[in-house]
Design a protein around this motif. Structure first.
Motif, PDB file in Angstrom:
ATOM      1  N   TYR A 152      20.864  31.126 -37.172  1.00 51.67           N
ATOM      2  CA  TYR A 152      22.251  31.088 -36.463  1.00 51.67           C
ATOM      3  C   TYR A 152      22.134  30.202 -35.314  1.00 51.67           C
ATOM      4  O   TYR A 152      23.169  30.025 -34.486  1.00 51.67           O
ATOM      5  CB  TYR A 152      22.568  32.366 -36.106  1.00 51.67           C
ATOM      6  CG  TYR A 152      23.236  33.360 -36.592  1.00 51.67           C
ATOM      7  CD1 TYR A 152      24.790  33.293 -36.892  1.00 51.67           C
ATOM      8  CD2 TYR A 152      22.537  34.026 -37.727  1.00 51.67           C
ATOM      9  CE1 TYR A 152      25.415  34.048 -37.778  1.00 51.67           C
ATOM     10  CE2 TYR A 152      23.160  34.863 -38.787  1.00 51.67           C
ATOM     11  CZ  TYR A 152      24.555  34.806 -38.600  1.00 51.67           C
ATOM     12  OH  TYR A 152      25.303  35.609 -39.533  1.00 51.67           O
ATOM     13  N   SER A 153      21.211  29.325 -35.083  1.00 55.72           N
ATOM     14  CA  SER A 153      21.157  27.991 -34.172  1.00 55.72           C
ATOM     15  C   SER A 153      21.548  26.681 -34.964  1.00 55.72           C
ATOM     16  O   SER A 153      21.175  25.760 -34.608  1.00 55.72           O
ATOM     17  CB  SER A 153      19.936  27.796 -33.539  1.00 55.72           C
ATOM     18  OG  SER A 153      18.793  27.470 -34.803  1.00 55.72           O
ATOM     19  N   PHE A 154      22.688  26.858 -35.630  1.00 55.63           N
ATOM     20  CA  PHE A 154      22.966  25.820 -36.302  1.00 55.63           C
ATOM     21  C   PHE A 154      23.669  24.704 -35.400  1.00 55.63           C
ATOM     22  O   PHE A 154      24.039  23.589 -35.820  1.00 55.63           O
ATOM     23  CB  PHE A 154      24.105  26.201 -37.528  1.00 55.63           C
ATOM     24  CG  PHE A 154      25.169  26.992 -37.072  1.00 55.63           C
ATOM     25  CD1 PHE A 154      26.343  26.618 -36.665  1.00 55.63           C
ATOM     26  CD2 PHE A 154      25.076  28.508 -37.079  1.00 55.63           C
ATOM     27  CE1 PHE A 154      27.358  27.282 -36.334  1.00 55.63           C
ATOM     28  CE2 PHE A 154      26.040  29.105 -36.907  1.00 55.63           C
ATOM     29  CZ  PHE A 154      27.560  28.680 -36.187  1.00 55.63           C
ATOM     30  N   TRP A 155      24.117  25.002 -34.112  1.00 54.86           N
ATOM     31  CA  TRP A 155      24.930  24.018 -33.395  1.00 54.86           C
ATOM     32  C   TRP A 155      23.770  23.031 -32.494  1.00 54.86           C
ATOM     33  O   TRP A 155      24.138  22.144 -32.215  1.00 54.86           O
ATOM     34  CB  TRP A 155      25.606  24.559 -32.268  1.00 54.86           C
ATOM     35  CG  TRP A 155      26.960  25.577 -32.687  1.00 54.86           C
ATOM     36  CD1 TRP A 155      27.260  26.486 -32.575  1.00 54.86           C
ATOM     37  CD2 TRP A 155      27.914  24.920 -33.247  1.00 54.86           C
ATOM     38  NE1 TRP A 155      28.274  26.842 -33.030  1.00 54.86           N
ATOM     39  CE2 TRP A 155      28.974  25.816 -33.641  1.00 54.86           C
ATOM     40  CE3 TRP A 155      28.343  23.603 -33.715  1.00 54.86           C
ATOM     41  CZ2 TRP A 155      30.049  25.411 -34.574  1.00 54.86           C
ATOM     42  CZ3 TRP A 155      29.458  23.210 -34.598  1.00 54.86           C
ATOM     43  CH2 TRP A 155      30.376  24.399 -34.991  1.00 54.86           C
ATOM     44  N   VAL A 156      22.665  23.516 -32.645  1.00 54.32           N
ATOM     45  CA  VAL A 156      21.379  22.701 -32.027  1.00 54.32           C
ATOM     46  C   VAL A 156      21.528  21.176 -32.727  1.00 54.32           C
ATOM     47  O   VAL A 156      21.287  20.190 -31.903  1.00 54.32           O
ATOM     48  CB  VAL A 156      20.270  23.379 -32.009  1.00 54.32           C
ATOM     49  CG1 VAL A 156      19.089  22.696 -31.606  1.00 54.32           C
ATOM     50  CG2 VAL A 156      20.262  24.793 -31.182  1.00 54.32           C
ATOM     51  N   PRO A 157      21.239  21.144 -34.011  1.00 55.21           N
ATOM     52  CA  PRO A 157      21.422  19.869 -34.507  1.00 55.21           C
ATOM     53  C   PRO A 157      22.432  18.749 -33.997  1.00 55.21           C
ATOM     54  O   PRO A 157      22.297  17.576 -33.769  1.00 55.21           O
ATOM     55  CB  PRO A 157      21.385  19.887 -36.017  1.00 55.21           C
ATOM     56  CG  PRO A 157      20.875  21.287 -36.235  1.00 55.21           C
ATOM     57  CD  PRO A 157      21.401  22.177 -35.155  1.00 55.21           C
ATOM     58  N   GLN A 158      23.598  19.540 -33.866  1.00 59.76           N
ATOM     59  CA  GLN A 158      24.762  18.489 -33.498  1.00 59.76           C
ATOM     60  C   GLN A 158      24.740  18.307 -32.239  1.00 59.76           C
ATOM     61  O   GLN A 158      25.103  17.331 -31.601  1.00 59.76           O
ATOM     62  CB  GLN A 158      26.281  19.438 -33.697  1.00 59.76           C
ATOM     63  CG  GLN A 158      27.534  18.615 -33.323  1.00 59.76           C
ATOM     64  CD  GLN A 158      27.632  17.307 -34.075  1.00 59.76           C
ATOM     65  OE1 GLN A 158      27.322  17.194 -35.248  1.00 59.76           O
ATOM     66  NE2 GLN A 158      27.629  16.394 -33.305  1.00 59.76           N
ATOM     67  N   ILE A 159      24.334  19.087 -31.167  1.00 56.09           N
ATOM     68  CA  ILE A 159      23.948  18.917 -29.751  1.00 56.09           C
ATOM     69  C   ILE A 159      22.936  17.889 -29.650  1.00 56.09           C
ATOM     70  O   ILE A 159      23.239  16.816 -28.759  1.00 56.09           O
ATOM     71  CB  ILE A 159      23.522  20.264 -29.061  1.00 56.09           C
ATOM     72  CG1 ILE A 159      24.818  21.294 -28.932  1.00 56.09           C
ATOM     73  CG2 ILE A 159      23.111  19.873 -27.489  1.00 56.09           C
ATOM     74  CD1 ILE A 159      24.304  22.521 -28.456  1.00 56.09           C
ATOM     75  N   MET A 160      21.922  17.766 -30.423  1.00 56.38           N
ATOM     76  CA  MET A 160      21.093  16.654 -30.268  1.00 56.38           C
ATOM     77  C   MET A 160      21.498  15.303 -30.862  1.00 56.38           C
ATOM     78  O   MET A 160      21.190  14.330 -30.226  1.00 56.38           O
ATOM     79  CB  MET A 160      19.538  17.143 -31.094  1.00 56.38           C
ATOM     80  CG  MET A 160      18.787  18.450 -30.555  1.00 56.38           C
ATOM     81  SD  MET A 160      17.597  18.910 -31.337  1.00 56.38           S
ATOM     82  CE  MET A 160      16.479  17.595 -31.472  1.00 56.38           C
ATOM     83  N   THR A 161      22.386  15.495 -31.864  1.00 58.23           N
ATOM     84  CA  THR A 161      22.754  14.251 -32.440  1.00 58.23           C
ATOM     85  C   THR A 161      23.803  13.630 -31.369  1.00 58.23           C
ATOM     86  O   THR A 161      23.687  12.375 -31.450  1.00 58.23           O
ATOM     87  CB  THR A 161      23.451  14.495 -33.838  1.00 58.23           C
ATOM     88  OG1 THR A 161      22.384  15.186 -34.659  1.00 58.23           O
ATOM     89  CG2 THR A 161      24.215  13.356 -34.346  1.00 58.23           C
ATOM     90  N   SER A 162      24.569  14.358 -30.867  1.00 58.69           N
ATOM     91  CA  SER A 162      25.541  13.919 -29.883  1.00 58.69           C
ATOM     92  C   SER A 162      24.815  13.428 -28.536  1.00 58.69           C
ATOM     93  O   SER A 162      25.168  12.311 -28.273  1.00 58.69           O
ATOM     94  CB  SER A 162      26.500  14.855 -29.204  1.00 58.69           C
ATOM     95  OG  SER A 162      27.135  15.342 -30.374  1.00 58.69           O
ATOM     96  N   VAL A 163      23.747  13.783 -28.083  1.00 55.33           N
ATOM     97  CA  VAL A 163      23.048  13.362 -26.910  1.00 55.33           C
ATOM     98  C   VAL A 163      22.229  12.169 -27.548  1.00 55.33           C
ATOM     99  O   VAL A 163      22.360  11.083 -26.674  1.00 55.33           O
ATOM    100  CB  VAL A 163      21.865  14.299 -26.573  1.00 55.33           C
ATOM    101  CG1 VAL A 163      20.853  13.678 -25.497  1.00 55.33           C
ATOM    102  CG2 VAL A 163      22.526  15.496 -25.978  1.00 55.33           C
TER     103      VAL A 163
END
Length: 179
Positions: free
Chosen positions: A121-132
């Protein structure tokens, strides 16, 4: 998908995030189908839910995954269909290996199911890291972010609220409890 239908828009989206969501929906499809098979009285409802999950992950999310992969792939369109087909087969192979490996991992580590669910359920973490890392703004439409978050959290919240008001075993059919 419409928000990131260009190559540059799709390249902003994390392929790991979409891949994790595809895997989650595939697991939910299998879970609904299994639950429907185990408890015959609720088969139609669970088979319908499994069918809709199958359509979502196999058609829509896989198509989005392919669009993101194509946008981030270093291959040019003039390099040949054979190379593109080989890379695409590697992508599908990885998907199915992760899907089956995850099932085996959950079976072997069933005592640690809560941390595994937290990881899923931590599927937003890769998007946050990619955006950074890529320093990108607005990779996803706000409606997509809110919609995915609410629908993914609806099942755990619904179960927790049911347990709070109706008891811890309220969602388990009586036939299963007597076994």
């Amino acid at each position: 998908m419409e928000h990131s239908n260009t190559q540059s828009g799709a390249a902003k989206v994390s392929i790991l995030m979409i891949g994790q969501q595809v895997i989650m929906d595939a697991y939910l499809c299998l879970l609904h189908l299994t639950a429907g098979i185990l408890v015959e009285s609720i088969f139609n409802a669970f088979a319908t839910a499994a069918f809709f999950k199958f359509v979502v992950f196999s058609i829509f999310e896989m198509r989005y995954l392919l669009a993101i992969w194509k946008a981030s792939s270093p291959l040019n369109s003039g390099e040949g269909w054979e190379i593109m087909r080989r890379e695409l087969s590697v992508l599908y192979s990885r998907f199915y290996v992760i899907l089956l490996g995850g099932i085996l991992l959950m079976y072997e580590l069933h005592n640690f199911l809560r941390p595994l669910l937290l990881l899923m359920y931590s599927f937003w973490v890769p998007q946050i890291m990619t955006s950074v890392i890529r320093d990108t703004r607005k990779p996803l439409h706000p409606q997509y972010i809110l919609g995915m978050t609410v629908t993914r959290l609806a099942i755990p919240l619904y179960m927790l609220l049911l347990q709070h008001y109706l008891g811890s075993r309220c969602f388990i059919p009586r036939q299963v409890l007597t076994i």
